[in-house]
Design a protein around this motif. Sequence first.
Motif, PDB file in Angstrom:
ATOM      1  N   ALA A 449       0.830  -1.214   0.000  1.00 37.32           N
ATOM      2  CA  ALA A 449       0.000   0.000   0.000  1.00 37.32           C
ATOM      3  C   ALA A 449       0.863   1.262   0.000  1.00 37.32           C
ATOM      4  O   ALA A 449       0.570   2.231  -0.704  1.00 37.32           O
ATOM      5  CB  ALA A 449      -0.936  -0.007   1.204  1.00 37.32           C
ATOM      6  N   VAL A 450       1.945   1.235   0.792  1.00 38.53           N
ATOM      7  CA  VAL A 450       2.833   2.407   0.850  1.00 38.53           C
ATOM      8  C   VAL A 450       3.441   2.661  -0.529  1.00 38.53           C
ATOM      9  O   VAL A 450       3.472   3.797  -1.009  1.00 38.53           O
ATOM     10  CB  VAL A 450       3.942   2.213   1.919  1.00 38.53           C
ATOM     11  N   GLU A 451       3.897   1.575  -1.168  1.00 41.48           N
ATOM     12  CA  GLU A 451       4.501   1.737  -2.492  1.00 41.48           C
ATOM     13  C   GLU A 451       3.521   2.358  -3.482  1.00 41.48           C
ATOM     14  O   GLU A 451       3.898   3.132  -4.343  1.00 41.48           O
ATOM     15  CB  GLU A 451       4.998   0.367  -3.012  1.00 41.48           C
ATOM     16  N   GLU A 452       2.248   2.036  -3.307  1.00 42.44           N
ATOM     17  CA  GLU A 452       1.253   2.527  -4.251  1.00 42.44           C
ATOM     18  C   GLU A 452       0.702   3.907  -3.889  1.00 42.44           C
ATOM     19  O   GLU A 452       0.349   4.701  -4.771  1.00 42.44           O
ATOM     20  CB  GLU A 452       0.098   1.520  -4.342  1.00 42.44           C
ATOM     21  N   ILE A 453       0.654   4.204  -2.605  1.00 39.98           N
ATOM     22  CA  ILE A 453       0.027   5.478  -2.204  1.00 39.98           C
ATOM     23  C   ILE A 453       0.975   6.668  -2.389  1.00 39.98           C
ATOM     24  O   ILE A 453       0.522   7.796  -2.589  1.00 39.98           O
ATOM     25  CB  ILE A 453      -0.489   5.418  -0.735  1.00 39.98           C
ATOM     26  N   LEU A 454       2.268   6.416  -2.311  1.00 39.08           N
ATOM     27  CA  LEU A 454       3.208   7.548  -2.391  1.00 39.08           C
ATOM     28  C   LEU A 454       3.071   8.340  -3.688  1.00 39.08           C
ATOM     29  O   LEU A 454       2.900   9.562  -3.646  1.00 39.08           O
ATOM     30  CB  LEU A 454       4.653   7.073  -2.156  1.00 39.08           C
ATOM     31  N   PRO A 455       3.094   7.665  -4.871  1.00 38.94           N
ATOM     32  CA  PRO A 455       2.919   8.464  -6.094  1.00 38.94           C
ATOM     33  C   PRO A 455       1.578   9.199  -6.110  1.00 38.94           C
ATOM     34  O   PRO A 455       1.506  10.342  -6.567  1.00 38.94           O
ATOM     35  CB  PRO A 455       2.995   7.427  -7.222  1.00 38.94           C
ATOM     36  N   TRP A 456       0.545   8.562  -5.583  1.00 37.03           N
ATOM     37  CA  TRP A 456      -0.783   9.206  -5.545  1.00 37.03           C
ATOM     38  C   TRP A 456      -0.745  10.470  -4.671  1.00 37.03           C
ATOM     39  O   TRP A 456      -1.201  11.534  -5.074  1.00 37.03           O
ATOM     40  CB  TRP A 456      -1.825   8.211  -5.002  1.00 37.03           C
ATOM     41  N   LEU A 457      -0.168  10.355  -3.479  1.00 42.56           N
ATOM     42  CA  LEU A 457      -0.109  11.510  -2.561  1.00 42.56           C
ATOM     43  C   LEU A 457       0.714  12.644  -3.162  1.00 42.56           C
ATOM     44  O   LEU A 457       0.350  13.816  -3.066  1.00 42.56           O
ATOM     45  CB  LEU A 457       0.490  11.101  -1.204  1.00 42.56           C
ATOM     46  N   TYR A 458       1.856  12.283  -3.772  1.00 41.59           N
ATOM     47  CA  TYR A 458       2.702  13.339  -4.356  1.00 41.59           C
ATOM     48  C   TYR A 458       2.003  14.002  -5.543  1.00 41.59           C
ATOM     49  O   TYR A 458       2.152  15.204  -5.761  1.00 41.59           O
ATOM     50  CB  TYR A 458       4.104  12.795  -4.681  1.00 41.59           C
ATOM     51  N   ASP A 459       1.182  13.217  -6.276  1.00 40.53           N
ATOM     52  CA  ASP A 459       0.357  13.802  -7.339  1.00 40.53           C
ATOM     53  C   ASP A 459      -0.644  14.799  -6.781  1.00 40.53           C
ATOM     54  O   ASP A 459      -0.985  15.801  -7.423  1.00 40.53           O
ATOM     55  CB  ASP A 459      -0.446  12.692  -8.059  1.00 40.53           C
ATOM     56  N   GLN A 460      -1.139  14.514  -5.580  1.00 43.36           N
ATOM     57  CA  GLN A 460      -2.121  15.386  -4.935  1.00 43.36           C
ATOM     58  C   GLN A 460      -1.457  16.604  -4.270  1.00 43.36           C
ATOM     59  O   GLN A 460      -2.134  17.386  -3.621  1.00 43.36           O
ATOM     60  CB  GLN A 460      -2.885  14.620  -3.852  1.00 43.36           C
ATOM     61  N   GLY A 461      -0.125  16.682  -4.388  1.00 38.23           N
ATOM     62  CA  GLY A 461       0.577  17.837  -3.814  1.00 38.23           C
ATOM     63  C   GLY A 461       1.005  17.654  -2.370  1.00 38.23           C
ATOM     64  O   GLY A 461       1.377  18.604  -1.686  1.00 38.23           O
ATOM     65  N   TYR A 462       0.964  16.397  -1.881  1.00 36.89           N
ATOM     66  CA  TYR A 462       1.404  16.134  -0.502  1.00 36.89           C
ATOM     67  C   TYR A 462       2.900  15.860  -0.446  1.00 36.89           C
ATOM     68  O   TYR A 462       3.486  15.383  -1.421  1.00 36.89           O
ATOM     69  CB  TYR A 462       0.709  14.891   0.056  1.00 36.89           C
ATOM     70  N   GLN A 463       3.473  16.157   0.721  1.00 38.31           N
ATOM     71  CA  GLN A 463       4.800  15.639   1.052  1.00 38.31           C
ATOM     72  C   GLN A 463       4.616  14.749   2.269  1.00 38.31           C
ATOM     73  O   GLN A 463       3.871  15.101   3.179  1.00 38.31           O
ATOM     74  CB  GLN A 463       5.755  16.775   1.418  1.00 38.31           C
ATOM     75  N   VAL A 464       5.294  13.609   2.273  1.00 36.30           N
ATOM     76  CA  VAL A 464       5.174  12.671   3.384  1.00 36.30           C
ATOM     77  C   VAL A 464       6.392  12.840   4.296  1.00 36.30           C
ATOM     78  O   VAL A 464       7.531  12.778   3.842  1.00 36.30           O
ATOM     79  CB  VAL A 464       5.054  11.219   2.864  1.00 36.30           C
ATOM     80  N   VAL A 465       6.130  13.074   5.584  1.00 34.79           N
ATOM     81  CA  VAL A 465       7.196  13.449   6.528  1.00 34.79           C
ATOM     82  C   VAL A 465       7.070  12.668   7.829  1.00 34.79           C
ATOM     83  O   VAL A 465       6.079  11.959   8.043  1.00 34.79           O
ATOM     84  CB  VAL A 465       7.134  14.968   6.826  1.00 34.79           C
ATOM     85  N   SER A 466       8.065  12.820   8.700  1.00 35.53           N
ATOM     86  CA  SER A 466       7.976  12.209  10.031  1.00 35.53           C
ATOM     87  C   SER A 466       7.118  13.109  10.926  1.00 35.53           C
ATOM     88  O   SER A 466       6.837  14.261  10.581  1.00 35.53           O
ATOM     89  CB  SER A 466       9.378  12.051  10.634  1.00 35.53           C
ATOM     90  N   VAL A 467       6.728  12.591  12.074  1.00 34.80           N
ATOM     91  CA  VAL A 467       5.888  13.366  13.003  1.00 34.80           C
ATOM     92  C   VAL A 467       6.625  14.636  13.458  1.00 34.80           C
ATOM     93  O   VAL A 467       6.051  15.724  13.462  1.00 34.80           O
ATOM     94  CB  VAL A 467       5.472  12.502  14.221  1.00 34.80           C
ATOM     95  N   SER A 468       7.902  14.487  13.809  1.00 29.59           N
ATOM     96  CA  SER A 468       8.652  15.672  14.260  1.00 29.59           C
ATOM     97  C   SER A 468       8.767  16.713  13.168  1.00 29.59           C
ATOM     98  O   SER A 468       8.693  17.915  13.425  1.00 29.59           O
ATOM     99  CB  SER A 468      10.048  15.278  14.743  1.00 29.59           C
ATOM    100  N   GLU A 469       8.957  16.240  11.932  1.00 30.56           N
ATOM    101  CA  GLU A 469       9.051  17.174  10.811  1.00 30.56           C
ATOM    102  C   GLU A 469       7.734  17.895  10.582  1.00 30.56           C
ATOM    103  O   GLU A 469       7.704  19.105  10.345  1.00 30.56           O
ATOM    104  CB  GLU A 469       9.461  16.425   9.534  1.00 30.56           C
TER     105      GLU A 469
END
Length: 493
Positions: A449-469
Amino acid sequence: MDRKRVRYRVNRNKMLRAALIALCAVVILTGSIIMISGILKDKKETAETPDVSASPVSDIDEVKESSSLILSNISQGVSSYSIIETNENCKIYATYPKTLSIKIDKKLEKYVRRTVDHFAGDCDVEQEKRSEIKITYETFTANDSVISVLLTKRESRTPLYQELVDVKGFLFDARTDEEIPYDEFFTGEYRKYINNALFDKIGDELGGDLDELNEMDPSPEFILNNSGIDAVFDKRQFGIGEGTVRVTFTIPQIVTFIADAYKTGIYDVDPEPIEDYMPVMEGIDSSKKLVAFSFDDGPNGDTTKRIVAALKRYNAHATFFVVGNRTKTEKQRDAMNACIEAGCEIGNHTYAHTKLTALSESELRKAIEDCNDAVEEAVGKRTSLLRPPGGSTNQFVRDNAGYPLIKWAVDTRDWESRDKDQVLAHLKSETFDGAIVLMHDLYESTADAVEEILPWLYDQGYQVVSVSELMAARGVNMKKGEVYFSAKPDEVQ
Ligand code: ZN
């Protein structure tokens, strides 16, 4: 009389030895008289001066014009010794504390005496203006067992008359009168932690390179006080001019690095989270949508590594809340190190995945700190965020956890479905800017799921980060005992 003394010294030979001995006697007598008059002046002091004969009067060089060791009350019942000497070459004013131990006093005296003698021996006779040395001190006794002394030396030598500042700290064990080396009083990576704080304070002056500073490994001197510990650096260590830089730590900020043997009394406090994992903010555009991924219950070798590899391809990060008893094997440690290398964060999920609300205070502390110790053993760093197993918190947990409590806003229920498509459906429908997402790095389906959701999220303009970040990017200053679901202030409990 003084000129004559100097001449005696210059023309010293065996025949004059007798005369010098006689002179010494005079000096000793003079010194004693000055001392006695000093004592008499201060009636309060007379009651506690039995060891005044421990003064270094007999060491006084006959060349000195006036020389005395004065015992006086400075303030708040702290007594001190002073060495005040002036002659045609130099002025000396040195003061150091009188402790309850003659042995400690002697050690301090030896250091101060050696310093002023070295200075006096170096003074230039020909100059108009006299060279000056001034030694002052700060002292503090912690828990009746650790005596901390910091001596500050200020020297102005002719002809330049530029003030040079030096500091020297001592820690003594009041029970044994022995000096405590800093490496025994402190533990772990305290130097690195202190360097980080120094860097926060004067990073610009240092050229903005923390790695370079850590490589230089400058050695601070320390002074303990009521509210914490100051690390005092000599600026010359990193070539940024003259003087000292002082970095102040409160006790909860530094207590993690105090050795267990001294963690009593004022040092018996809950530590503040240590920012071992400085959020990796490079490349994060906080004006874009952000989502924090968090993975619980690992590490799990292959699936963890697959997730880390997928994140890496997007320069994305996540927080891995690990279980302490899962950090022992080579495979598990490999996976954790891969997380750190990829810029991810390791969080605390207790040692044995214990529900915190069912524990006593000491059991709770143990469940958390045992995990912390295990993580430190595995990857050399401690954690600064806690995810309570099952998300179970209550006021008792909040009061005693000692760390920010990180929950989640998006629950993928990946552990229940073990189905990639269901996880994707949750992620696509529930993710919002500022959300913390909960997953588990134990399952192939989650890695898929992670492998598949990352391109989708980045297409939606998201950046995926750690909680502290996420929190740092959104300006949320996490506090221990507070519960966080997302970076949205109204959702912070
Ligand atoms: Zn869990």
